[in-house]
Design an enzyme around this catalytic site. Structure first.
Site, PDB file in Angstrom:
ATOM      1  CB  THR A 136     -65.509  -0.720   1.885  1.00  0.00           C
ATOM      2  OG1 THR A 136     -66.195  -1.863   2.391  1.00  0.00           O
ATOM      3  CG2 THR A 136     -65.775   0.454   2.802  1.00  0.00           C
ATOM      4  NE  ARG A 150     -58.841  -2.338  -0.761  1.00  0.00           N
ATOM      5  CZ  ARG A 150     -58.836  -1.565   0.313  1.00  0.00           C
ATOM      6  NH1 ARG A 150     -58.590  -2.088   1.491  1.00  0.00           N
ATOM      7  NH2 ARG A 150     -59.077  -0.278   0.223  1.00  0.00           N
ATOM      8  CB  SER A 209     -56.055   0.614   1.401  1.00  0.00           C
ATOM      9  OG  SER A 209     -56.129   1.617   2.352  1.00  0.00           O
ATOM     10  CG  HIS A 210     -56.406  -1.799   5.558  1.00  0.00           C
ATOM     11  ND1 HIS A 210     -57.401  -1.295   4.747  1.00  0.00           N
ATOM     12  CD2 HIS A 210     -56.884  -2.938   6.086  1.00  0.00           C
ATOM     13  CE1 HIS A 210     -58.441  -2.106   4.805  1.00  0.00           C
ATOM     14  NE2 HIS A 210     -58.160  -3.110   5.608  1.00  0.00           N
ATOM     15  CG  ASP A 266     -53.536   3.196   5.044  1.00  0.00           C
ATOM     16  OD1 ASP A 266     -53.114   4.330   4.776  1.00  0.00           O
ATOM     17  OD2 ASP A 266     -54.567   2.712   4.543  1.00  0.00           O
ATOM     18  CG  ASP A 307     -54.291   4.069   0.669  1.00  0.00           C
ATOM     19  OD1 ASP A 307     -54.181   3.633   1.836  1.00  0.00           O
ATOM     20  OD2 ASP A 307     -55.381   4.409   0.183  1.00  0.00           O
ATOM     21  CG  ASP A 343     -56.540   6.016   2.974  1.00  0.00           C
ATOM     22  OD1 ASP A 343     -55.837   5.160   3.552  1.00  0.00           O
ATOM     23  OD2 ASP A 343     -57.494   5.716   2.223  1.00  0.00           O
ATOM     24  NE  ARG A 344     -57.580   1.859   6.862  1.00  0.00           N
ATOM     25  CZ  ARG A 344     -58.236   0.816   7.326  1.00  0.00           C
ATOM     26  NH1 ARG A 344     -57.876   0.255   8.474  1.00  0.00           N
ATOM     27  NH2 ARG A 344     -59.243   0.301   6.661  1.00  0.00           N
ATOM     28  CB  SER A 385     -61.386   1.807   9.915  1.00  0.00           C
ATOM     29  OG  SER A 385     -61.868   2.843   9.073  1.00  0.00           O
ATOM     30  CE  LYS A 406     -59.249   5.485   5.143  1.00  0.00           C
ATOM     31  NZ  LYS A 406     -60.320   4.664   4.524  1.00  0.00           N
ATOM     32  NE  ARG A 454     -63.881  -4.297   8.794  1.00  0.00           N
ATOM     33  CZ  ARG A 454     -62.633  -4.716   8.606  1.00  0.00           C
ATOM     34  NH1 ARG A 454     -61.956  -5.273   9.611  1.00  0.00           N
ATOM     35  NH2 ARG A 454     -62.048  -4.611   7.420  1.00  0.00           N
TER      36      ARG A 454
HETATM   37  C1  VG1 Z   1     -62.591  -0.819   5.985  1.00  0.00           C
HETATM   38  C2  VG1 Z   1     -62.987   0.117   7.092  1.00  0.00           C
HETATM   39  C3  VG1 Z   1     -63.602   1.374   6.518  1.00  0.00           C
HETATM   40  C4  VG1 Z   1     -62.629   2.015   5.520  1.00  0.00           C
HETATM   41  C5  VG1 Z   1     -62.253   1.000   4.469  1.00  0.00           C
HETATM   42  C6  VG1 Z   1     -61.206   1.516   3.514  1.00  0.00           C
HETATM   43  O1  VG1 Z   1     -63.734  -1.249   5.275  1.00  0.00           O
HETATM   44  O2  VG1 Z   1     -63.907  -0.505   7.959  1.00  0.00           O
HETATM   45  O3  VG1 Z   1     -63.909   2.251   7.579  1.00  0.00           O
HETATM   46  O4  VG1 Z   1     -63.216   3.131   4.915  1.00  0.00           O
HETATM   47  O5  VG1 Z   1     -61.714  -0.158   5.094  1.00  0.00           O
HETATM   48  O6  VG1 Z   1     -60.046   1.902   4.170  1.00  0.00           O
HETATM   49  P1  VG1 Z   1     -64.408  -2.684   5.538  1.00  0.00           P
HETATM   50  O7  VG1 Z   1     -65.530  -2.755   4.559  1.00  0.00           O
HETATM   51  O8  VG1 Z   1     -63.355  -3.704   5.349  1.00  0.00           O
HETATM   52  O9  VG1 Z   1     -64.864  -2.661   6.957  1.00  0.00           O
HETATM   53  V1  VG1 Z   1     -58.572   1.866   3.346  1.00  0.00           V
HETATM   54  O10 VG1 Z   1     -57.512   2.734   4.224  1.00  0.00           O
HETATM   55  O11 VG1 Z   1     -58.285   0.199   3.296  1.00  0.00           O
HETATM   56  O12 VG1 Z   1     -58.940   2.394   1.825  1.00  0.00           O
HETATM   57 CO    CO Z   2     -55.892   3.246   3.107  1.00  0.00          CO
END
Ligand code: VG1
Ligand code: CO
Length: 548
Positions: A18, A22, A118-119, A282, A284, A286-287, A370, A381, A501
């Site tokens: 996504t 990672r 990221s998160h 989060d 990085d 962006d959240r 998210s 974001k 999810r």
């Molecule tokens: C998750 C979220 C998605 C978001 C992505 C990256 O993806 O659902 O909405 O854009 O993380 O966020 P997934 O495929 O795990 O549902 V970040 O802040 O981790 O770059």
């Molecule tokens: Co992030």
């Protein structure tokens, strides 16, 4: 300076998900792993975008997590070997994802790398990630990530120069062979952009009047941004930003801003002498999570409130062109768009799908359930931006955030919303569950489950309205009566087994019934979701491992 061509054996698992590639840190630490992926991106760009990185300017940053520093050095040496003319890098290779996007755009760079998972948790036993962004400042679209994956499957060698460690701790210009290196302050250009977007004078007045903010950076990248923007430029008291020093292991915190991992923030906003407003971001940056006194505001509701109040912010003084939300995000923003008479687009999960709509000017505000919201000021974001947006609204409306939220529900109705995550389930079982649902979908309309009527069910396929590209298999939707809905999809950011999810939504137009706890309001929908997908039977799980 000699350019080496180092043989490497292809790795089978380098398909970006996504949001970039990672994996566990230990996966990235395999000899040649980072190099093989980075070279594959370089090699893919001429195929996908008709242009490669030779002679171009790139940006490099990351969230400071474990393995960031080493990887930055590797990538800089590979950039030099691949003919990059200049790299702009955040001091100590720190840059939030939104700041990277802003720098790529502001400096007219060809693209950039963001080193972050990221998160996801950090540290030596946690996760690492590499994300490539294109010249609009946004995540590489599917055609680029797929081309990179294709190259990674056939790669035989990568290019790198032999060099000493490049110092990244001092601002200013250096060189590596013929490549220029500019080390920049991670915050300065981003903060200047924020001053253009928001009414800093109004927000300054708000703080001068005694308004109290608690911003929790969860020991991740936004600490320096929060100190500079909230405390120094806007006058929030020193100490408003907590956990504000980026640490390689996030000090043991999980940098995912939700009620589970930012529980301290929720507690602080429920205390007798609570601050007026709370927020977190989060790994990085962006959240965002926003918390009013005694009220966690759901990301889907937050997007709707920002849309409804956009004109209060200088950037949007002429109103919104259109909005977009990822498919599983609640339909709260759709109601606002309908009232404003502007289009509302539904895109697959992941920020890369907003890019073409933003570039074409069809939307200028968008978000995901998210905890991601942003606008056309960049192409990612943006956590700190979302907090400033709320502060700007609070400053102008001079009402508590809870009042703003309740007034919003009374006007548009309330979309109760909860997400259930079943993490690290066995991949084979997760796939079986999805395949079974896929077979079931066509027969569901008109049936009853746990007493609720099913209006329709389908699998989401997206056709980009700007470039016509098609993305299939983007989640299963089950529409129940009265605006209730279930969405199922597998995560594309997890690093262990599969994560299912389950997104649950229920609409409540009646103000008298809008004050119940979301868990209570959602319970009937959750019961249908569990039975329909046979979650317990197939995965063995009786309850989710995370609720957001
Ligand atoms: C998750 C979220 C998605 C978001 C992505 C990256 O993806 O659902 O909405 O854009 O993380 O966020 P997934 O495929 O795990 O549902 V970040 O802040 O981790 O770059
Ligand atoms: Co992030």
């Amino acid at each position: 300076m000699s350019v080496l061509s180092v043989p490497v054996t292809a790795f089978a698992d380098q398909r970006p998900g996504t949001s970039g590639l990672r994996k566990k840190v230990s996966v990235f630490q395999q000899p040649g792993y980072v190099e093989a992926f980075v070279q594959s991106v370089f090699d893919a760009l001429p195929d996908a975008l008709d242009e490669g990185v030779a002679g171009k300017t790139l940006v490099l940053g990351g969230d400071g997590r474990f393995f960031n520093a080493e990887t930055a050095q590797t990538i800089i040496r590979m950039m030099a070997a691949n003919g990059v003319a200049k790299v702009i890098v955040g001091r100590n290779c720190l840059l939030s994802t939104p700041a990277t996007s802003a720098l790529i755009r502001g400096r007219g760079a060809f693209g950039g790398f963001i080193l972050s998972a990221s998160h996801n948790p950090g540290g030596p036993h946690g996760d690492f990630g590499i994300k490539y962004n294109i010249s609009n400042g946004g995540p590489a679209p599917e055609k680029v990530t797929e081309a990179a994956f294709h190259h990674s499957q056939h790669i035989t060698a990568y290019k790198i120069v032999e060099a000493e460690t490049v110092p990244l701790d001092k601002l200013g210009a250096t060189r590596l062979g013929s490549m220029a290196i500019e080390v920049v302050d991670p915050v300065a250009e981003y903060a200047a952009l924020m001053e253009q977007v928001f009414d800093f004078d109004r927000i300054r007045d708000l703080f001068r009047g005694g308004f109290r903010l608690r911003f929790d950076a969860l020991n991740a990248v936004t600490g320096p941004y929060a100190h500079e923007i909230f405390e120094r430029r806007l006058g929030a008291p020193v100490g408003s930003a907590v956990n504000a020093t980026p640490l390689p292991d996030f000090g043991g915190l999980h940098p995912d801003p939700n009620p589970t991992y930012a529980a301290d923030l929720v507690t602080a906003l429920a205390a007798p002498n609570a601050p007026d407003f709370g927020a977190a971001s989060d790994g990085d940056g962006d959240r965002n999570m926003v918390v009013a006194r005694n009220m966690v505001i759901s990301p889907s509701d937050s997007l709707a409130v920002l849309a409804a109040n956009a004109r209060l912010v200088p950037w949007f003084k002429d109103g919104l062109a259109g909005v977009a939300r990822s498919m599983p995000t609640s339909r709260a923003v759709d109601k606002v768009a309908a009232t404003l008479g502007i289009p509302c687009y539904e895109t697959p999960t992941g920020w890369k799908y907003f890019g073409s709509l933003l570039d074409a000017g069809q939307i200028n505000l968008c978000g995901e359930e998210s905890a991601g919201t942003s606008s056309n000021h960049i192409r990612e974001k943006d956590g700190v931006w979302a907090v400033l947006f709320w502060l700007n609204i609070l400053a102008v409306r001079a009402e508590p955030a809870t009042t703003i939220m309740r007034t919003h529900w009374r006007k548009y109705g309330r979309h109760f919303y909860i997400r259930h995550d079943y993490e690290a389930i066995e991949t084979a079982r997760a796939n079986r569950l999805i395949e079974r649902l896929r077979e079931l979908l066509p027969s569901l309309a008109g049936q009853k489950c746990e007493g609720l009527e099913i209006d329709g069910a389908d699998e989401f396929t997206y056709t980009d309205p700007v470039d016509g590209s098609v993305s299939a298999h983007q989640g299963m939707r089950v529409e129940l009566g009265n605006g209730a809905r279930i969405v199922y999809r597998l995560s594309g950011t997890g690093t262990e087994g599969a994560t299912l999810r389950v997104y649950l939504e229920r609409f409540e137009p009646e103000p008298d019934r809008q004050e119940v706890a979301p868990e209570t309001a959602i319970a009937p929908v959750a019961a249908v979701a569990a039975v329909l997908a046979d979650i317990e039977g197939i995965t063995g799980r009786t309850r989710p491992t995370a609720i957001a």
